[in-house]
Design an enzyme around this catalytic site. Sequence first.
Site, PDB file in Angstrom:
ATOM      1  N   ASP A  92       0.743  -1.184   0.061  1.00 47.76           N
ATOM      2  CA  ASP A  92       0.159   0.079   0.049  1.00 47.76           C
ATOM      3  C   ASP A  92       0.899   1.307   0.153  1.00 47.76           C
ATOM      4  O   ASP A  92       0.532   2.355   0.723  1.00 47.76           O
ATOM      5  CB  ASP A  92      -1.023   0.050   1.298  1.00 47.76           C
ATOM      6  CG  ASP A  92      -2.105  -1.091   1.294  1.00 47.76           C
ATOM      7  OD1 ASP A  92      -2.042  -1.988   0.368  1.00 47.76           O
ATOM      8  OD2 ASP A  92      -2.620  -1.480   2.302  1.00 47.76           O
ATOM      9  N   LYS A 120      -6.970  -4.882  -2.924  1.00 49.75           N
ATOM     10  CA  LYS A 120      -7.784  -5.288  -1.851  1.00 49.75           C
ATOM     11  C   LYS A 120      -8.812  -4.396  -1.250  1.00 49.75           C
ATOM     12  O   LYS A 120      -8.535  -3.147  -1.514  1.00 49.75           O
ATOM     13  CB  LYS A 120      -6.773  -5.802  -0.598  1.00 49.75           C
ATOM     14  CG  LYS A 120      -5.816  -4.755  -0.131  1.00 49.75           C
ATOM     15  CD  LYS A 120      -4.837  -5.527   0.637  1.00 49.75           C
ATOM     16  CE  LYS A 120      -3.819  -4.280   1.560  1.00 49.75           C
ATOM     17  NZ  LYS A 120      -4.535  -3.470   2.294  1.00 49.75           N
ATOM     18  N   CYS A 128      -1.771  -2.905   7.712  1.00 54.86           N
ATOM     19  CA  CYS A 128      -1.629  -3.772   6.536  1.00 54.86           C
ATOM     20  C   CYS A 128      -0.419  -4.633   6.794  1.00 54.86           C
ATOM     21  O   CYS A 128      -0.392  -5.718   6.060  1.00 54.86           O
ATOM     22  CB  CYS A 128      -2.053  -3.085   5.242  1.00 54.86           C
ATOM     23  SG  CYS A 128      -3.537  -2.354   5.442  1.00 54.86           S
TER      24      CYS A 128
END
Length: 212
Positions: free
Chosen positions: A17, A115, A160
């Site tokens: 990310d 995601k 994450c």
Amino acid sequence: MGPAMKISDRDVLLVIDVQNDFCTGGALAVPGGEKVVPAINRIAQRFANIVLTQDWHPRDHVSFAPNHAGKQPFQTIELDYGTQVLWPAHCVQGTPGAEFHGDLDLTGASMVVRKGFRRGIDSYSALFENDHRTPTGLLGYLRERELRTVFVAGLALDFCVRFSAEDARKAGFEVAVIEDACRGIDLDGSVAATHRSFAERGISVISFEAFL
């Protein structure tokens, strides 16, 4: 300094990310988020296998505080899969905030895992959504390619990155988190909790210098 870490083609670098909304000026900025980019670019040169993850939310996503009347960001709600932190709207599909940071070198990546694209469930981990059951497809890919060790870097360390590292470990991979190629949000002691969890699970924490 010992010899640089040996990286084999059974190793994979999982870059979590590194998107505009998680960097300075973004909707859910992780303090110093963009500082991971030069480190990740240097480390990536050593890997034959690189996977990127990308948060990719619809506007009406259940994890967004603005979608819940009277709720503020960082409050929590209970959903059928457990407690959910409410976040500022971020990484909305197709917006500049969802794009990878402009300086991140994407050339070596063999796969991008998107995601969090299902409205009703959040997805921190690169391997499973937050019900810990719905797979993203990454686990199958890692097994199919017979990869063994997963090196994790990116944002945010205590969400994450943490969930991805734990799920990879649970699935039987060796896992190492490159700590100085990560940055944390640190919500209610979440960074310290992450370190405890890594120690309990046998997830190594290594430094960028190991690759130099």
